[in-house]
Write a protein that holds these residues in place. Structure first.
Motif, short mmCIF file in Angstrom:
data_model
loop_
_atom_site.label_atom_id
_atom_site.label_comp_id
_atom_site.label_asym_id
_atom_site.label_seq_id
_atom_site.Cartn_x
_atom_site.Cartn_y
_atom_site.Cartn_z
N PHE A 13 -5.16 -6.98 -1.88
CA PHE A 13 -4.74 -5.67 -2.38
C PHE A 13 -3.84 -5.81 -3.59
N LEU A 33 -5.27 -9.98 3.32
CA LEU A 33 -5.50 -8.60 2.90
C LEU A 33 -4.41 -8.18 1.91
N LEU A 69 -5.66 6.23 5.71
CA LEU A 69 -6.08 4.88 6.11
C LEU A 69 -5.19 4.37 7.23
N LEU A 81 0.81 -1.22 0.00
CA LEU A 81 0.00 0.00 0.00
C LEU A 81 0.85 1.27 0.00
#
Lengths: 323, 254, 382
Positions: free
Chosen positions: A316, A312, A260, A227
């Motif tokens: 992603f 996760l 986030l 991310l």
């Protein structure tokens, strides 16, 4: 009533810091038609002039001085004071960064002026500047106004919307007189990995006691990489020696406001919430459905972080590659 | 070697904040020594144990602040100074008050916390360094004294800067500097007998301008209550899938 | 009359609470499971001076009075009772003998190290045939030149596995009954002294009790505590002195149980509302609170009497009795309010419930306390 606003523009690792653009945007707004002056320090500063003028500064002071390549309190204090004198600045803005925190109080004190530090809001109300800043690490807020003297403020990164306003800036080459540096920087030891600084990160993956060990941070690190975010930690995880105190988020430690925030295995003690509850979106992953973190989370998954986080990361990876 | 430690009393970090009539309520609140100042006191006591030093701790604040001096004295400081100040003042005025309170005394080292966990402004110690005309090293994580100079490590956004500086200087403590001790029982008993000096503003040489605050707090308020979020349901794989979708389509943060 | 703790004692109390809450209590479950106090906690407890609680300042201790001591014991009682017992047995019966009855030489020799926790103390009276019947000792001590030779055994000796110094009662003259008992300071390295294996107990995990054996154990004459024949009186004094302290520890445990019970009653929803709304729960909580308030008043009053050097034989027995009975009543109600979760070992209530049981037995059973109270009543009224 227009004001003369000076922005101290900061660069790190050869790039201008985003918070400096935020400060320039704020400056434009507070100036009320008055002049916005940017100050750039260090050799090579000139190359940033173009970028700075995108945000509406009419004038850019460039201090191409060897002494200013490395930050020292004395060097920057003297240089900044001289620039402030020279431009007759009434309002002085900078980021609430390591440098801003160090130099702003010193310079403000030298001018016998006030300082609103770590501001998350700056507005003009009936011609007066009203700063908004968190107190008790974000458990509450205060509005601060100035009674007299120059107005100094440091701005917390990630809290102001950028507005481009390209102008043709006048470049002023300024030679400060700097003497008697009382501190010598012997060395700077890099400890941050990947270069994403917690206070400016848009995404933070944070671990608590539930991470269980130093190695337990590995899956969090992987998710952060996918991310483009940074890894943080709760006091519990730091106290248990799972990670360095530099990662601590909370009332003691860093206060962060990313877009986030993913809290993994963090129960949500009030001291931790203080440091992150103003994040835009909060995700909580915790085995205990009663954990207080779920009360501040926008999205929650009740489950084992060691199961959820790798899933996760995979998910992603899939969608981010596709987009 | 004389060390001055600047301390502040703050709310316990576990306290919730309640605002009544624009004021932060102190009802049933537990007060503590500001955690960052605690590192500063610990560092001073360690220096005293290693090489001998006289430690003065100073606070400016309402009467109740005396308790943090007692904590510091119980940890090993030698003398406490309190400047009683019931009304609000800004960082500018407090730095002036501190300067006036220590007038005529010489310190080789001044320590403070990197910030107070209540106001979070991180200004007073640095302003005091400026008032005293001594250099500052902020957010330190290690301090080694070598005769008349010091090698100091400071935290700069996660990286470490190693700095050499001559005494006297002021340093502000960052987390990781040390692990503060709990006051020992004998320490607490001894603290009762240690000197505690009290000043009011009238006792100090302060000009009108020194006390003319530069900033005023206009309003204090609580953040809007966050609505309870969504706890996802279903088997874990599905929850993860849903979460990623929500973050992209609903929250739009990824 | 003033029922306020002084500012100093409040400060002491708060600082011990901070320590207990942040350092000890988070490890309570670990202590319970491993049956061991983590070394870090032992070290920190020594550093902050908890082991010197009963020792005068001139020998390196804290030198605080009984009220101060009780305030600290109350805070220690709020966490794992095994931890509290390791410290309590050392600072109470384990070191008080030397403090009260020791001569200057003995004090200089043992107390500074005991205050620092480098030497741990234990008290050895109970024998297989001498429990409540404390004068029925079988361990003998026979003088031989400049030594006494001890033979026999003791059991249920708290701290025996970690202790360095024991206050031991042994019979020097069997013909004199209680007046033929003498107390000795026995070091763990004296020839002929051995410690048996740890007993497995219902509760108080982390605090270990064991048998100790004397086989021609040689104790130098200078280690007689007080005079020959004074041993039983010594033992009674040592026990009496500790009673308000025991009550204070129980008080702390009760307070913690009440706190947990109120929390639970307020968050546990049944029949669509917190169980706190049920009158029966309110009555349980009220009963607990009244019991605790009575115990608090009595504990600090007896402690104050001790500090005033008043005679407290009856009151000490009363407060020990009340402390253990209240603790058991409160623990029972706490389990009941918690329901199923109160019986589960993952939750601390269950542990307090088991730990409460011993308080009606050790350092003089509830029955013996009543005997003492009755005999004092007889003196007063008849």
């Amino acid at each position: 009533m227009s004001k003369k606003v000076l922005v101290f523009v900061e660069s790190k690792d050869g790039k201008l810091r985003n918070v400096s653009f935020e400060a320039l945007t704020v400056a434009k707004q507070l100036a009320g038609g008055g002049e916005v002056i940017a100050a750039l320090f260090g050799t090579g500063a000139t190359e940033f002039v173009q970028e700075v003028s995108q945000y509406g500064s009419n004038k850019v002071y460039v201090l191409e001085d060897e002494v200013l390549v490395t930050y020292t309190t004395d060097g920057y204090t003297q240089a900044l004071c001289q620039v402030i004198e020279d431009v007759q600045a009434e309002v002085i803005l900078m980021g609430h960064t390591a440098i801003g925190k160090d130099v702003a109080p010193r310079v403000a004190a030298r001018f016998g002026a006030g300082l609103a530090s770590d501001c998350i809001g700056a507005d003009l109300e009936n011609g007066d500047i009203v700063f908004t800043r968190p107190i008790y690490a974000g458990k509450a807020f205060q509005k601060k106004v100035f009674n007299q003297g120059k107005v100094f403020a440091t701005l917390r990164p990630n809290n102001f919307e950028l507005k481009e306003n390209p102008v043709q800036a006048e470049v002023v080459s300024f030679q400060p007189v700097i003497k008697d540096l009382r501190t010598i920087v012997k060395e700077i030891v890099r400890k941050t990995t990947g270069g994403v600084d917690l206070s400016e990160a848009k995404v933070i993956i944070s671990g608590g006691r539930g991470v269980k060990s130093k190695d337990g941070f590995q899956p969090l690190q992987e998710l952060a990489e996918v991310l483009g975010g940074a890894v943080g930690a709760s006091r519990g995880a730091c106290d248990a020696d799972f990670c360095d105190y530099a990662l601590q988020i909370g009332q003691t430690g860093k206060v962060v406001t990313p877009d986030l925030y993913i809290a993994c295995g963090i129960s949500g003690a009030i001291q931790h919430l203080a440091g992150m509850s103003n994040s835009k979106v909060i995700v909580a992953i915790n085995k205990d459905p009663e954990a207080p973190i779920f009360q501040v989370a926008d999205y929650g998954i009740v489950g084992d972080l060691f199961e959820v986080v790798p899933l996760l990361t995979e998910e992603f990876k899939k969608v981010l590659v596709l987009s | 070697m004389n060390i001055l430690v600047l301390v502040k009393q703050t709310f316990d970090t576990e306290e919730k904040i309640v605002i009544q009539n624009g004021q932060i309520s102190e009802e049933n609140v537990e007060f503590i020594l500001n955690p960052y100042d605690e590192y500063a006191v610990e560092e001073a006591v360690k220096i005293k144990e290693d090489s001998g030093a006289g430690i003065t701790v100073l606070t400016v604040g309402p009467n109740r602040s005396e308790s943090v001096l007692r904590t510091a004295l119980a940890m090993g400081a030698d003398k406490g100074v309190i400047v009683e100040l019931e009304e609000q003042a800004d960082e500018y005025a407090i730095a002036k008050i501190i300067k006036a309170a220590i007038k005529g005394q010489e310190y080789d080292l001044v320590l403070g916390g990197n910030m107070a966990v209540d106001s979070g402004s991180g200004q007073v110690s640095i302003r005091v360094a400026e008032e005293l005309g001594i250099p500052q090293v902020a957010t330190i994580t290690k301090l080694s004294l070598e005769g008349s100079k010091a090698i100091v490590e400071r935290d700069i956004e996660g990286d470490v800067e190693v700095i050499e500086v001559n005494l006297p200087f002021l340093a502000t403590a960052q987390q990781g500097l040390n692990e503060p001790r709990y006051p020992s029982l004998p320490g607490i008993m001894k603290a009762k007998k240690k000197p505690l000096e009290r000043f009011t503003l009238e006792d100090l040489e302060l000009s009108e301008d020194d006390l003319a605050t530069r900033t005023t707090v206009q309003d204090q308020y609580l953040p809007p209550k966050k609505q309870a979020g969504k706890v996802l349901e279903g088997e874990i794989g599905q929850q993860v899938h849903d979460l990623v979708n929500l973050l992209r389509s609903e929250a739009k943060v990824v | 009359m003033n029922f306020q703790l002084s500012e100093d004692i409040k400060f002491l109390k708060q600082s011990i609470r901070d320590f207990v809450d942040s350092e000890v209590d988070p490890l309570a479950m670990e202590i319970e499971e491993k049956d061991e106090i983590p070394e870090k906690i032992m070290k920190m407890s020594k550093e902050i001076g908890l082991f010197g609680l009963s020792i005068p300042e001139e020998y390196g201790g804290t030198g605080i009075g009984m009220v101060g001591k009780c305030a600290i014991y109350e805070e220690l009682g709020r966490t794992h009772n095994g931890y509290t017992t390791v410290i309590g047995a050392h600072t109470g019966i384990g070191s008080v003998g030397i403090v009260e009855m020791g001569n200057e030489e003995q004090k200089r020799k043992y107390l500074p190290a005991m205050a620092r926790g480098e030497m741990i103390g234990a008290f050895a009276l109970t024998e297989p045939s001498a429990g409540s019947h404390a004068t029925n000792l079988k361990t003998t001590a026979v003088r031989k030149g400049d030594k006494y030779i001890l033979n026999g055994s003791k059991h249920y000796i708290t701290n025996a596995p970690i202790a360095d110094v024991f206050t031991v009662m042994a019979v020097t003259d069997p013909s004199k009954g209680a007046k033929g008992i003498t107390s000795f300071i026995v070091e763990k390295d004296f020839p002929g002294f051995t410690v048996g294996k740890n007993e497995k107990k219902m509760g108080l995990h982390g605090s270990h009790s064991a048998e100790i054996f004397f086989e021609d154990c040689e104790v130098p004459v200078e280690n007689v505590l007080g005079r020959e024949g004074q041993g039983y009186v010594n033992a009674l004094k040592i026990l009496a002195n500790g009673r308000a302290g025991l009550a204070a520890r129980n008080l702390g445990s009760c307070d913690k149980l009440l706190e947990m019970s109120i929390q639970h009653a307020n968050t546990r929803i049944q029949f669509g509302k917190p169980i706190f709304e049920q009158q029966i729960i309110q009555h349980y909580l009220a009963d607990m609170a009244v019991d605790i308030e009575a115990l608090r008043s009595m504990t600090y009053r007896v402690a104050w009497m001790v500090d005033q050097e008043m005679k407290v034989i009856k009151e000490a027995a009363m407060v020990k009795l009340l402390g253990s009975e209240v603790y058991n009543r409160v623990a029972d109600k706490a389990v009941q309010i918690h329901g199923g979760i109160g019986y589960i070992a993952e939750y601390p209530v269950e542990r307090f419930y088991r730990d409460a049981r011993i308080t009606k037995i050790y350092e003089g059973t509830s029955e013996i306390q009543k005997n003492i109270i009755a005999s004092q009543l007889k003196r007063e009224y008849l």
